[in-house]
Write an enzyme that holds these catalytic residues in place. Structure first.
Site, PDB file in Angstrom:
ATOM      1  N   LYS A  38     119.584  19.031  22.517  1.00 41.48           N
ATOM      2  CA  LYS A  38     119.546  17.593  22.858  1.00 41.48           C
ATOM      3  C   LYS A  38     120.954  17.034  23.055  1.00 41.48           C
ATOM      4  O   LYS A  38     121.239  16.363  24.049  1.00 41.48           O
ATOM      5  CB  LYS A  38     118.833  16.776  21.745  1.00 41.48           C
ATOM      6  N   ARG A  56     112.195   9.653  15.297  1.00 37.28           N
ATOM      7  CA  ARG A  56     111.939  10.893  14.569  1.00 37.28           C
ATOM      8  C   ARG A  56     110.677  10.846  13.733  1.00 37.28           C
ATOM      9  O   ARG A  56     110.359  11.810  13.046  1.00 37.28           O
ATOM     10  CB  ARG A  56     113.112  11.176  13.644  1.00 37.28           C
ATOM     11  N   ARG A  99     129.358  22.529  10.339  1.00 32.69           N
ATOM     12  CA  ARG A  99     128.596  21.310  10.060  1.00 32.69           C
ATOM     13  C   ARG A  99     127.823  21.502   8.757  1.00 32.69           C
ATOM     14  O   ARG A  99     127.181  22.533   8.550  1.00 32.69           O
ATOM     15  CB  ARG A  99     127.644  21.025  11.235  1.00 32.69           C
ATOM     16  N   ARG A 119     115.263  21.262   7.908  1.00 33.60           N
ATOM     17  CA  ARG A 119     115.278  20.403   9.110  1.00 33.60           C
ATOM     18  C   ARG A 119     114.125  20.788  10.046  1.00 33.60           C
ATOM     19  O   ARG A 119     113.483  19.932  10.642  1.00 33.60           O
ATOM     20  CB  ARG A 119     116.625  20.531   9.827  1.00 33.60           C
TER      21      ARG A 119
HETATM   22  P1  AP5 Z   1     122.825  20.840  20.261  1.00 39.64           P
HETATM   23  O1  AP5 Z   1     123.007  20.399  21.658  1.00 39.64           O
HETATM   24  O2  AP5 Z   1     123.676  20.227  19.209  1.00 39.64           O
HETATM   25  O3  AP5 Z   1     121.288  20.705  19.839  1.00 39.64           O
HETATM   26  P2  AP5 Z   1     120.546  19.492  19.166  1.00 39.64           P
HETATM   27  O4  AP5 Z   1     119.129  19.565  19.616  1.00 39.64           O
HETATM   28  O5  AP5 Z   1     121.296  18.214  19.413  1.00 39.64           O
HETATM   29  O6  AP5 Z   1     120.655  19.979  17.669  1.00 39.64           O
HETATM   30  P3  AP5 Z   1     121.181  19.272  16.366  1.00 39.64           P
HETATM   31  O7  AP5 Z   1     121.194  20.355  15.338  1.00 39.64           O
HETATM   32  O8  AP5 Z   1     122.469  18.542  16.577  1.00 39.64           O
HETATM   33  O9  AP5 Z   1     120.011  18.264  16.175  1.00 39.64           O
HETATM   34  P4  AP5 Z   1     119.396  17.682  14.915  1.00 39.64           P
HETATM   35  O10 AP5 Z   1     118.246  16.959  15.470  1.00 39.64           O
HETATM   36  O11 AP5 Z   1     119.120  18.601  13.807  1.00 39.64           O
HETATM   37  O12 AP5 Z   1     120.624  16.802  14.376  1.00 39.64           O
HETATM   38  P5  AP5 Z   1     120.993  15.278  14.453  1.00 39.64           P
HETATM   39  O13 AP5 Z   1     122.454  15.188  14.601  1.00 39.64           O
HETATM   40  O14 AP5 Z   1     120.131  14.516  15.377  1.00 39.64           O
HETATM   41  O15 AP5 Z   1     122.961  22.427  20.239  1.00 39.64           O
HETATM   42  C1  AP5 Z   1     122.968  23.153  19.041  1.00 39.64           C
HETATM   43  C2  AP5 Z   1     123.940  24.344  19.211  1.00 39.64           C
HETATM   44  O16 AP5 Z   1     123.438  25.196  20.245  1.00 39.64           O
HETATM   45  C3  AP5 Z   1     125.344  23.918  19.649  1.00 39.64           C
HETATM   46  O17 AP5 Z   1     126.282  24.762  19.034  1.00 39.64           O
HETATM   47  C4  AP5 Z   1     125.331  24.137  21.173  1.00 39.64           C
HETATM   48  O18 AP5 Z   1     126.596  24.434  21.664  1.00 39.64           O
HETATM   49  C5  AP5 Z   1     124.380  25.306  21.312  1.00 39.64           C
HETATM   50  N1  AP5 Z   1     123.597  25.285  22.561  1.00 39.64           N
HETATM   51  C6  AP5 Z   1     123.046  24.185  23.170  1.00 39.64           C
HETATM   52  N2  AP5 Z   1     122.372  24.549  24.267  1.00 39.64           N
HETATM   53  C7  AP5 Z   1     122.496  25.908  24.369  1.00 39.64           C
HETATM   54  C8  AP5 Z   1     122.015  26.886  25.305  1.00 39.64           C
HETATM   55  N3  AP5 Z   1     121.261  26.533  26.359  1.00 39.64           N
HETATM   56  N4  AP5 Z   1     122.307  28.163  25.068  1.00 39.64           N
HETATM   57  C9  AP5 Z   1     123.054  28.543  24.004  1.00 39.64           C
HETATM   58  N5  AP5 Z   1     123.551  27.667  23.079  1.00 39.64           N
HETATM   59  C10 AP5 Z   1     123.269  26.365  23.264  1.00 39.64           C
HETATM   60  O19 AP5 Z   1     120.579  14.790  12.970  1.00 39.64           O
HETATM   61  C11 AP5 Z   1     121.253  15.263  11.823  1.00 39.64           C
HETATM   62  C12 AP5 Z   1     120.696  14.562  10.588  1.00 39.64           C
HETATM   63  O20 AP5 Z   1     120.923  13.137  10.690  1.00 39.64           O
HETATM   64  C13 AP5 Z   1     119.163  14.679  10.383  1.00 39.64           C
HETATM   65  O21 AP5 Z   1     118.800  15.861   9.711  1.00 39.64           O
HETATM   66  C14 AP5 Z   1     118.882  13.424   9.550  1.00 39.64           C
HETATM   67  O22 AP5 Z   1     119.261  13.613   8.200  1.00 39.64           O
HETATM   68  C15 AP5 Z   1     119.819  12.397  10.181  1.00 39.64           C
HETATM   69  N6  AP5 Z   1     119.195  11.656  11.290  1.00 39.64           N
HETATM   70  C16 AP5 Z   1     119.563  11.663  12.605  1.00 39.64           C
HETATM   71  N7  AP5 Z   1     118.782  10.856  13.312  1.00 39.64           N
HETATM   72  C17 AP5 Z   1     117.900  10.320  12.457  1.00 39.64           C
HETATM   73  C18 AP5 Z   1     116.802   9.420  12.606  1.00 39.64           C
HETATM   74  N8  AP5 Z   1     116.449   8.917  13.815  1.00 39.64           N
HETATM   75  N9  AP5 Z   1     116.105   9.070  11.478  1.00 39.64           N
HETATM   76  C19 AP5 Z   1     116.425   9.562  10.266  1.00 39.64           C
HETATM   77  N10 AP5 Z   1     117.441  10.433  10.058  1.00 39.64           N
HETATM   78  C20 AP5 Z   1     118.163  10.812  11.154  1.00 39.64           C
END
Ligand code: AP5
Length: 188
Positions: free
Chosen positions: A13, A88, A133, A144
């Site tokens: 994402k 979410r 991270r 997660r």
């Molecule tokens: P990346 O692009 O970062 O993927 P992502 O889907 O954004 O994954 P995240 O782990 O960042 O998402 P998340 O939903 O767990 O975390 P968030 O920050 O929202 O890619 C991941 C990796 O893969 C990277 O290294 C990238 O380079 C690599 N990659 C990407 N595409 C690729 C490809 N095609 N091929 C190979 N490699 C690739 O949330 C974190 C925390 O914040 C949550 O757990 C929660 O505690 C809190 N939080 C956030 N939003 C909310 C909400 N709305 N409500 C409540 N709590 C929340």
């Protein structure tokens, strides 16, 4: 254009939202990034959010909604935005509808990136080594994924019901996924 990006942790994402920001000139709004920034700055909200994030649990809805509302008021949002990581759960989906109706900026498209679990674990384990991270440890990744399956996956049905949902295969290279995503956004 106003877009919601859905998908498991590690589905790409953030990566894809950042490319859309460059290509389409949209604001990239990541609630995860907003929260990590609050934690780094040790704001009151950041201090409250940290324990939830370190455990891979959702931060309470009211805290995240306040952050999102403030971000939507910033000047770069006028051209449209990509929401990454929100909503979410069902309550956040409701709150989002109400908030966007109030500011007259309804969602145009929701895209769900689909990636298999083995690939997710591989990507996040690699990121743990490269970026350190704090929520990319094996047990927190597992939590997660569980939280996603239980609380976030059902949100797709909300956007399916409104006719906004498209599914995009998130496997393959970043460029391949990006092209599929652009095609899905073009598909009226
Ligand atoms: P990346 O692009 O970062 O993927 P992502 O889907 O954004 O994954 P995240 O782990 O960042 O998402 P998340 O939903 O767990 O975390 P968030 O920050 O929202 O890619 C991941 C990796 O893969 C990277 O290294 C990238 O380079 C690599 N990659 C990407 N595409 C690729 C490809 N095609 N091929 C190979 N490699 C690739 O949330 C974190 C925390 O914040 C949550 O757990 C929660 O505690 C809190 N939080 C956030 N939003 C909310 C909400 N709305 N409500 C409540 N709590 C929340």
């Amino acid at each position: 254009m106003r877009i919601v990006l859905l998908g498991t942790p590690g589905s790409g994402k953030g990566t894809q939202a950042s490319l859309l920001r460059e290509r389409l000139g949209l604001a990239h709004i990541s609630t995860g990034e907003l929260l990590r920034d609050a934690v780094r700055r040790q704001t009151e909200l950041g201090l409250q959010a940290k324990a939830y994030m370190d455990a891979g649990e959702l931060v309470p809805d009211a805290l995240v909604l306040g952050l999102l509302e403030a971000r939507l008021g910033e000047s770069d949002v006028g051209n449209g935005f990509i929401l990454d990581g929100y909503p979410r759960n069902a309550a956040q989906a409701e709150a989002l509808d109400q908030l966007l109706a109030r500011i007259g900026q309804p969602i145009d498209r929701a895209v769900a990136l689909t990636v298999n679990e083995g690939e997710v674990v591989e990507r996040l384990t690699r990121r743990a080594v490269e970026e350190g991270r704090s929520d990319d440890s094996e047990d927190v990744i597992r939590n997660r994924m569980r939280v996603y399956a239980e609380q976030t996956a059902p949100v797709a049905a909300h956007f399916e019901a409104t006719g906004h949902l498209r599914e995009v295969d998130g496997m393959g290279s970043v460029d391949e996924v990006s092209q599929r995503l652009l095609d899905a956004l073009d598909d009226g």
